[in-house]
Design a protein around this motif. Sequence first.
Motif, PDB file in Angstrom:
ATOM      1  N   UNK A 187     -43.958  76.168  -1.932  1.00 20.92           N
ATOM      2  CA  UNK A 187     -44.563  77.384  -2.465  1.00 20.92           C
ATOM      3  C   UNK A 187     -43.469  78.310  -3.001  1.00 20.92           C
ATOM      4  N   UNK A 188     -43.892  79.307  -3.719  1.00 22.40           N
ATOM      5  CA  UNK A 188     -42.967  80.291  -4.279  1.00 22.40           C
ATOM      6  C   UNK A 188     -43.608  81.664  -4.166  1.00 22.40           C
ATOM      7  N   UNK A 189     -42.811  82.725  -4.222  1.00 24.54           N
ATOM      8  CA  UNK A 189     -43.387  84.080  -4.164  1.00 24.54           C
ATOM      9  C   UNK A 189     -44.399  84.305  -5.271  1.00 24.54           C
ATOM     10  N   UNK A 190     -45.400  85.115  -4.993  1.00 29.94           N
ATOM     11  CA  UNK A 190     -46.438  85.400  -5.985  1.00 29.94           C
ATOM     12  C   UNK A 190     -45.820  86.111  -7.190  1.00 29.94           C
ATOM     13  N   UNK A 191     -46.166  85.685  -8.396  1.00 27.86           N
ATOM     14  CA  UNK A 191     -45.609  86.324  -9.593  1.00 27.86           C
ATOM     15  C   UNK A 191     -46.312  87.640  -9.876  1.00 27.86           C
ATOM     16  N   UNK A 192     -45.688  88.546 -10.603  1.00 35.30           N
ATOM     17  CA  UNK A 192     -46.371  89.785 -11.006  1.00 35.30           C
ATOM     18  C   UNK A 192     -47.453  89.462 -12.030  1.00 35.30           C
ATOM     19  N   UNK A 193     -48.406  90.351 -12.167  1.00 34.21           N
ATOM     20  CA  UNK A 193     -49.481  90.129 -13.134  1.00 34.21           C
ATOM     21  C   UNK A 193     -48.936  90.140 -14.554  1.00 34.21           C
ATOM     22  N   UNK A 334     -42.783  76.884 -10.043  1.00 36.37           N
ATOM     23  CA  UNK A 334     -43.523  76.811  -8.780  1.00 36.37           C
ATOM     24  C   UNK A 334     -44.422  78.019  -8.549  1.00 36.37           C
ATOM     25  N   UNK A 335     -44.011  79.170  -9.054  1.00 36.85           N
ATOM     26  CA  UNK A 335     -44.814  80.375  -8.847  1.00 36.85           C
ATOM     27  C   UNK A 335     -46.063  80.407  -9.718  1.00 36.85           C
ATOM     28  N   UNK A 336     -46.182  79.454 -10.660  1.00 35.08           N
ATOM     29  CA  UNK A 336     -47.314  79.460 -11.596  1.00 35.08           C
ATOM     30  C   UNK A 336     -48.146  78.183 -11.526  1.00 35.08           C
TER      31      UNK A 336
END
Length: 403
Positions: A187-193, A334-336
């Motif tokens: 997993x990866x940190x959630x991306x900004x909108x 990974x974040x997407x």
Amino acid sequence: MLSRRAAAITIIAVSQVAAMALWFSASAVVPSLRAQGLIDPQSASLFKSAVQLGFVAGTLCSAFFGLADRLDPRRFFLVSTLAAAMANAAILLVDPASPTVVLLRFITGICMAGIYPVGIKLVTTWAKADMGLMVGLLVGALTLGSASPHLFNAVGGVDWRLTLLAASLSALAAALLIHLAPVGPNTAPSPPFDPRHALKGWTTPSLRLANIGYLGHMWELYAMWAWIGVFLDASFRLTFDDASNASIWAAGATFATIAAGAAGCILGGAFADRWGRTTLTIAAMTISGGYALVTGFLFGGPPIVIIAVCLVWGFSIVADSAQFSASVAELSDKSLVGTMLTMQTSIGFLLTLLTIHLIPPLVETAGWSYAFAVLAAGPVVGVIAMARLRAHPDAAKLAGGRR
């Protein structure tokens, strides 16, 4: 004792199939509703297509806001499943011919955007060197679920109300079960909108090629699944003395044809992990496209020959399905991953709305011999796209370097 990884994957797969029963139930109940005169042909068509239209709308919205990557996937799955279960159960409170049913099926489809691609994302978080097999197991289970309504039709005697109620209860169980599956380490940190993230599947060359390959696959798959039962029934009625026996054999053969794809998904996943994603997808589309060209010309022929051909077609037509998702997961940031998978399924199912409705007029004007042959165009485009991906530098990211 199952390892933590095996237990998580098992729970995700069971939850996914249990929740997707809401989608499969539409195909299962339509024949009963039609036989009892509760809905007309137009309502029957809307009963099915409203779910897909809702799914396309839901996935587009999810991809735009990046929900699959910005929300906890298990909570997203839970809320989506509960909402879909309530919409499905509400059908029991209204007249089956009411426009409200179409709206409820549309809402169910919207909610599927938080179930199908999110379930695939959850599985990819646990993948190691077996991404293809992991996703293949999940898609294989869903393929078996897609075949189940045809088994119900072959057996008969299933009340449509009980089918809808069972599907809603199954989804409720899935919502409760999903939180027992932890998210894996990939997993990866959630991306900004950023709504532009949804377009990366087309602006990134390697992802674009993988998505074009997927579109070629989807051009053929759902049209075949939607009409193979009608083809078999019409063909068997020409060779069986008893029309009822022809229908029973056609329903059973349809179940076997679609269910064969479950084995294709699993074996295709194992093969792709070992020999390469593009190798598997090119081979599978070459075989399935060939069968799309010839199957229609067997119309009215010996049932045993037609069934044998359809089983091979059913096996090959979905053997590559999971590998397009696996490819997108490996090629994406990974974040997407969740957003890319959601966007991929959105465009794929949007295309199926065209091809599913393309077959009837072709049958009317040219007959079954040529109607299915048109589906071979998809695999041709898909093979070209995956061959180009194979030559792209980013293909080194696929299956640990096995292109």
